[in-house]
Structures are given as C-alpha cells and as structure tokens.
Write an enzyme that holds these catalytic residues in place. Structure first.
Site, PDB file in Angstrom:
ATOM      1  N   ASP A   1       3.350  16.846  10.395  1.00  0.00           N
ATOM      2  CA  ASP A   1       3.770  15.427  10.545  1.00  0.00           C
ATOM      3  C   ASP A   1       4.776  15.653  11.889  1.00  0.00           C
ATOM      4  OD1 ASP A   1       5.595  13.199  10.575  1.00  0.00           O
ATOM      5  OD2 ASP A   1       4.362  12.794   8.501  1.00  0.00           O
ATOM      6  N   ILE A   2       4.331  14.582  12.670  1.00  0.00           N
ATOM      7  CA  ILE A   2       5.214  14.427  13.986  1.00  0.00           C
ATOM      8  C   ILE A   2       6.768  14.166  13.875  1.00  0.00           C
ATOM      9  CG2 ILE A   2       4.677  12.054  14.614  1.00  0.00           C
ATOM     10  CD1 ILE A   2       3.927  12.979  17.376  1.00  0.00           C
TER      11      ILE A   2
ATOM     12  N   GLN B   1       3.541   2.971   2.799  1.00  0.00           N
ATOM     13  CA  GLN B   1       2.569   3.214   3.804  1.00  0.00           C
ATOM     14  C   GLN B   1       2.680   2.727   5.096  1.00  0.00           C
ATOM     15  OE1 GLN B   1      -1.325   2.494   2.331  1.00  0.00           O
ATOM     16  NE2 GLN B   1      -2.397   4.010   3.312  1.00  0.00           N
TER      17      GLN B   1
ATOM     18  N   HIS C   1      -3.610   9.895   3.020  1.00  0.00           N
ATOM     19  CA  HIS C   1      -3.064  11.081   3.259  1.00  0.00           C
ATOM     20  C   HIS C   1      -2.042  11.183   2.292  1.00  0.00           C
ATOM     21  CE1 HIS C   1      -0.243   7.828   5.068  1.00  0.00           C
ATOM     22  NE2 HIS C   1       0.541   8.568   4.917  1.00  0.00           N
TER      23      HIS C   1
ATOM     24  N   HIS D   1       1.496  13.657   1.854  1.00  0.00           N
ATOM     25  CA  HIS D   1       2.642  14.591   2.187  1.00  0.00           C
ATOM     26  C   HIS D   1       2.831  15.865   1.519  1.00  0.00           C
ATOM     27  CE1 HIS D   1       4.201  11.193   4.916  1.00  0.00           C
ATOM     28  NE2 HIS D   1       3.444  10.472   4.029  1.00  0.00           N
TER      29      HIS D   1
END
Ligand code: 5GP
Ligand code: ZN
Length: 140
Positions: free
Chosen positions: A32-33, A95, A101, A103
C-alpha cells in the site's frame, strides 16, 4: 475487463509503479502506498471486480489463502506479532478504490495503529432481545 479510470487496473497493466509481494496469472499483491504499518499489503484480483458481492467465489477463496501465506511471511520475515486481514465494500464502509482488494496488515505489540482502542470505545451494548431481532433478520 480492465477499467481505464481504475488505479488498480493501471497497476495490473504495468502503467503505475508498485512494490510487488506476489504475482500469478490471477492475483497480484503489492505494498500500500500509504501504509498503516511497514509491510501493509494489498491483494487484488487482476480482473476488475468492484466489491465482495461481485467477485467470484473461487477468486475470493484464492485471495484468502494468499492472505494467510503473506501473513505467515510477515510473522517470519518482519517479526510481526499479529496480522489484520481487512476489506471494505462500499463508501459507507470506507472503500476508496472500487477494485476489490484485501488489506493484510502486520501488527506489532503496542504499535500505533490502534484499532483496538477505537473499537472498544465504540461498541454498542444491545440487550439479548435486540441481538436476537438483528440475527433473525440476517439469518440464512
Ligand atoms: P480502501 O480504502 O479502498 O479499503 O483501500 C484502498 C487503499 O489503496 C488505500 O489504503 C490506499 O492507500 C491504497 N492506494 C490507493 N492508490 C494507490 C496506488 O496508486 N498505489 C498503491 N500501492 N496503493 C494505493
Ligand atoms: Zn480495476
């Protein structure tokens, strides 16, 4: 089908840079960025499905197994003390990227993520009747 305006479809197409954790024909896992902890990983199907209601059962099963494998690696290689596996369907649930996706979040004892404090400070205290009324509505 890939969606032109979807950042995760762009990532699958190789048009946006990511740090990959796993890739096969069906799935991609990458960091994750904006991580909540070092190693915070996202697992996505390469096909575009918006949410948990859209994604086929066999793919969601494969994602669950991969979350388990990545979680084990986080414990072995990052020294994580625990793992959160999380998902949001719908804006109301938080979301923000509408390509399915999951996490996978490595946790350390006493880390600053702090879901637990928030969770226990916000829980409701329903009566047995109230619990039964809701379970009756959800029951399959
Ligand atoms: P959601 O809020 O939908 O459950 O999670 C979306 C996640 O995607 C967020 O944690 C966000 O930081 C991450 N994210 C959004 N855009 C990008 C991106 O371009 N690259 C990566 N690696 N992660 C992204
Ligand atoms: Zn997409």
């Amino acid at each position: 089908m890939a969606k032109e305006d979807c950042i995760f479809c762009q990532i699958v197409a190789g048009r946006a840079e990511v740090s990959k954790v796993f890739e096969n024909q069906e799935l991609l896992a990458f960091l994750d960025i904006n991580p909540l902890s070092a190693g915070h990983t996202l697992i996505i199907p390469k096909e575009h499905y918006e949410n948990i209601l859209d994604i086929p059962d066999d793919i969601i099963s494969d994602i669950s197994v991969l979350a388990k494998t990545i979680g084990r690696r986080m414990i072995e290689s990052l020294g994580a003390d625990g793992i959160n596996v999380m998902h949001a369907t719908g804006r109301a649930a938080g979301q923000s990227v509408f390509h399915y996706h999951v996490h996978v979040l490595p946790r350390k004892r006493g880390d600053r993520v702090g879901f637990e404090e928030w969770w226990f400070s916000r829980t409701l205290h329903p009566t047995r009747d109230e619990l039964d009324e809701v379970s009756n509505r959800i029951r399959l």
